[in-house]
Design an enzyme around this catalytic site. Structure first.
Site, PDB file in Angstrom:
ATOM      1  N   ASN A   1       3.761  22.664  -2.684  1.00 27.54           N
ATOM      2  CA  ASN A   1       3.701  21.657  -3.752  1.00 27.54           C
ATOM      3  C   ASN A   1       3.839  22.391  -5.078  1.00 27.54           C
ATOM      4  O   ASN A   1       2.888  23.015  -5.548  1.00 27.54           O
ATOM      5  CB  ASN A   1       2.344  20.927  -3.671  1.00 27.54           C
ATOM      6  CG  ASN A   1       2.138  19.964  -4.826  1.00 27.54           C
ATOM      7  OD1 ASN A   1       3.061  19.667  -5.574  1.00 27.54           O
ATOM      8  ND2 ASN A   1       0.914  19.469  -4.968  1.00 27.54           N
ATOM      9  N   TRP A   2       5.023  22.292  -5.657  1.00 24.53           N
ATOM     10  CA  TRP A   2       5.275  23.043  -6.895  1.00 24.53           C
ATOM     11  C   TRP A   2       4.647  22.384  -8.120  1.00 24.53           C
ATOM     12  O   TRP A   2       4.658  22.941  -9.203  1.00 24.53           O
ATOM     13  CB  TRP A   2       6.773  23.188  -7.130  1.00 24.53           C
ATOM     14  CG  TRP A   2       7.500  23.985  -6.082  1.00 24.53           C
ATOM     15  CD1 TRP A   2       6.967  24.592  -4.972  1.00 24.53           C
ATOM     16  CD2 TRP A   2       8.902  24.262  -6.043  1.00 24.53           C
ATOM     17  NE1 TRP A   2       7.954  25.223  -4.260  1.00 24.53           N
ATOM     18  CE2 TRP A   2       9.150  25.034  -4.896  1.00 24.53           C
ATOM     19  CE3 TRP A   2       9.976  23.931  -6.865  1.00 24.53           C
ATOM     20  CZ2 TRP A   2      10.428  25.493  -4.543  1.00 24.53           C
ATOM     21  CZ3 TRP A   2      11.241  24.375  -6.531  1.00 24.53           C
ATOM     22  CH2 TRP A   2      11.461  25.152  -5.384  1.00 24.53           C
ATOM     23  N   LYS A   3       4.184  21.167  -7.953  1.00 25.72           N
ATOM     24  CA  LYS A   3       3.613  20.405  -9.074  1.00 25.72           C
ATOM     25  C   LYS A   3       4.614  20.365 -10.238  1.00 25.72           C
ATOM     26  O   LYS A   3       5.817  20.357  -9.999  1.00 25.72           O
ATOM     27  CB  LYS A   3       2.255  20.981  -9.478  1.00 25.72           C
ATOM     28  CG  LYS A   3       1.327  21.154  -8.273  1.00 25.72           C
ATOM     29  CD  LYS A   3      -0.088  21.422  -8.643  1.00 25.72           C
ATOM     30  CE  LYS A   3      -0.893  21.679  -7.387  1.00 25.72           C
ATOM     31  NZ  LYS A   3      -2.307  21.766  -7.638  1.00 25.72           N
TER      32      LYS A   3
ATOM     33  N   GLU B   1      -7.645  18.121   1.517  1.00 22.78           N
ATOM     34  CA  GLU B   1      -7.702  18.973   0.333  1.00 22.78           C
ATOM     35  C   GLU B   1      -9.010  18.724  -0.412  1.00 22.78           C
ATOM     36  O   GLU B   1      -9.099  17.773  -1.209  1.00 22.78           O
ATOM     37  CB  GLU B   1      -6.528  18.657  -0.595  1.00 22.78           C
ATOM     38  CG  GLU B   1      -5.176  18.905   0.019  1.00 22.78           C
ATOM     39  CD  GLU B   1      -4.142  19.232  -1.044  1.00 22.78           C
ATOM     40  OE1 GLU B   1      -3.491  20.266  -0.888  1.00 22.78           O
ATOM     41  OE2 GLU B   1      -4.005  18.494  -2.016  1.00 22.78           O
TER      42      GLU B   1
ATOM     43  N   GLY C   1      -0.351  25.015  -3.178  1.00 23.18           N
ATOM     44  CA  GLY C   1       0.000  24.835  -4.580  1.00 23.18           C
ATOM     45  C   GLY C   1       0.415  26.168  -5.187  1.00 23.18           C
ATOM     46  O   GLY C   1       1.561  26.609  -5.062  1.00 23.18           O
ATOM     47  N   GLY C   2      -0.532  26.845  -5.812  1.00 18.86           N
ATOM     48  CA  GLY C   2      -0.249  28.085  -6.548  1.00 18.86           C
ATOM     49  C   GLY C   2       0.582  29.102  -5.775  1.00 18.86           C
ATOM     50  O   GLY C   2       1.550  29.664  -6.312  1.00 18.86           O
TER      51      GLY C   2
ATOM     52  N   GLU D   1      -4.618  14.964  -7.765  1.00 16.99           N
ATOM     53  CA  GLU D   1      -4.225  14.927  -9.187  1.00 16.99           C
ATOM     54  C   GLU D   1      -3.648  13.554  -9.536  1.00 16.99           C
ATOM     55  O   GLU D   1      -3.816  13.071 -10.652  1.00 16.99           O
ATOM     56  CB  GLU D   1      -3.231  16.067  -9.490  1.00 16.99           C
ATOM     57  CG  GLU D   1      -3.951  17.410  -9.484  1.00 16.99           C
ATOM     58  CD  GLU D   1      -3.072  18.598  -9.152  1.00 16.99           C
ATOM     59  OE1 GLU D   1      -1.838  18.487  -9.168  1.00 16.99           O
ATOM     60  OE2 GLU D   1      -3.644  19.676  -8.857  1.00 16.99           O
TER      61      GLU D   1
ATOM     62  N   HIS E   1      -2.124  12.636  -3.697  1.00 16.63           N
ATOM     63  CA  HIS E   1      -2.693  13.922  -4.111  1.00 16.63           C
ATOM     64  C   HIS E   1      -3.845  13.662  -5.092  1.00 16.63           C
ATOM     65  O   HIS E   1      -3.792  12.718  -5.884  1.00 16.63           O
ATOM     66  CB  HIS E   1      -1.600  14.770  -4.775  1.00 16.63           C
ATOM     67  CG  HIS E   1      -2.023  16.187  -5.008  1.00 16.63           C
ATOM     68  ND1 HIS E   1      -2.832  16.555  -6.052  1.00 16.63           N
ATOM     69  CD2 HIS E   1      -1.780  17.317  -4.300  1.00 16.63           C
ATOM     70  CE1 HIS E   1      -3.057  17.857  -5.984  1.00 16.63           C
ATOM     71  NE2 HIS E   1      -2.431  18.351  -4.936  1.00 16.63           N
TER      72      HIS E   1
ATOM     73  N   SER F   1      -6.366  26.365  -2.475  1.00 14.58           N
ATOM     74  CA  SER F   1      -6.412  27.821  -2.646  1.00 14.58           C
ATOM     75  C   SER F   1      -6.091  28.579  -1.354  1.00 14.58           C
ATOM     76  O   SER F   1      -6.676  29.638  -1.101  1.00 14.58           O
ATOM     77  CB  SER F   1      -7.759  28.255  -3.225  1.00 14.58           C
ATOM     78  OG  SER F   1      -7.958  27.655  -4.500  1.00 14.58           O
TER      79      SER F   1
ATOM     80  N   GLY G   1      -6.630  24.809  -6.753  1.00 16.62           N
ATOM     81  CA  GLY G   1      -6.317  25.576  -7.953  1.00 16.62           C
ATOM     82  C   GLY G   1      -7.499  26.323  -8.541  1.00 16.62           C
ATOM     83  O   GLY G   1      -7.431  26.817  -9.661  1.00 16.62           O
TER      84      GLY G   1
END
Ligand code: PEP
Length: 264
Positions: free
Chosen positions: A19-21, A177, A244-245, A107, A105, A223, A183
């Site tokens: 997930n590159w956001k 999640e 993510g990251g 977010e 998600h 993470s 993150g």
């Protein structure tokens, strides 16, 4: 010679989704994807999905042509078309050869007010358009500390799956999640993650029966990094990761795909 019985782990192919956001331009996304496919492009023992922002779908799609890595989106609108300024429909994603879509998600829930009812509409719309939803569920830190983790996960999962038919459920991928792990560098312990994954599978069993529930992939997200992935991916109900990251650099993402291969 007797045929060995298949374990649940073998039934479910591991899946690593990035997930590159809101990161990467069309050019940057294509460059990152090129690096990824050079190393895992034809790997088929593990399903790999990259989810760029909408504006990079086209450039990334070109790099993915003929490769095993699949294209995902990070969100979509539930309606087919109409006066929804700034939104993108399932049909539009399909026209870009998108196969997966992240829905619900945390977010989106936190910053854009997405409710369980809205997430459910999106899940149904994605399935109706032959997109595989990557449905995110998970508790906040306050909810975990208040002993409400399983209750929250149950409410979110059951609400999001309302109306999903038995013949559709194996197209759904669930991502557990914990919001407090996204993150933050705080990863859930393997025991914490496995407990919730097994609980989600028990919810699926109650809704769809054991045979179908055993076929649904449940990813861990929060993470996940190459260092902690092997232990998480070794758990019986953890079928991959939503990353993510660590999906923003080819090396860490490819190392996660390799960790999933090793755990398969
Ligand atoms: C995510 O946002 O889906 C996620 C898991 O992020 P990170 O890996 O950066 O915690």
């Amino acid at each position: 010679m007797s045929t060995p019985t298949q374990s649940p782990i073998q039934i479910r192919r591991k899946l690593i989704a990035g997930n590159w956001k809101m990161n990467k331009t069309a050019a940057d996304g294509a460059a990152l994807t090129k690096e990824i496919v050079e190393q895992v492009g034809r790997e088929t023992a593990v399903d790999t999905v990259v989810c760029p922002p909408f504006t990079a779908l086209e450039s990334v799609r070109h790099v993915l042509e003929g490769q095993a890595v699949k294209l995902g989106a990070q969100n979509m609108h539930a309606e087919k078309n109409g006066a929804f300024t700034g939104e993108i429909s399932a049909e539009m994603l399909r026209a870009h050869y998108v196969t997966h879509v992240i829905l619900g998600h945390s977010e989106r829930r936190q910053y854009f007010g997405e409710t369980d009812a809205l997430v459910n509409k999106k899940v149904l719309a994605a399935l109706a358009n032959e997109l595989r939803p990557i449905l995110c569920v998970g508790e906040t830190l306050a909810e975990r500390e208040g002993g409400k983790t399983l209750e929250v996960v149950k409410t979110q999962t059951e609400a999001a799956l309302a109306g999903v038919k038995p013949e559709q459920i194996t197209s759904v991928i669930i991502a557990y999640e914990p919001v407090w792990a996204i993150g933050t560098g705080k990863v859930a312990t393997t025991a914490q993650a496995q407990e919730v994954h097994a609980f989600i599978r028990s919810l699926l069993t109650a809704l769809y029966g054991a045979a179908l529930a055993q076929k649904v992939r449940i990813l861990y997200g929060g993470s996940m990094k190459p260092a902690n992935a092997p232990e998480l991916l070794a758990q019986p109900d953890i079928d991959g990761g939503l990353i993510g990251g660590a999906s923003l650099e080819a090396k860490s993402f490819v190392d996660l795909v390799k960790a999933a291969m090793a755990a398969s």
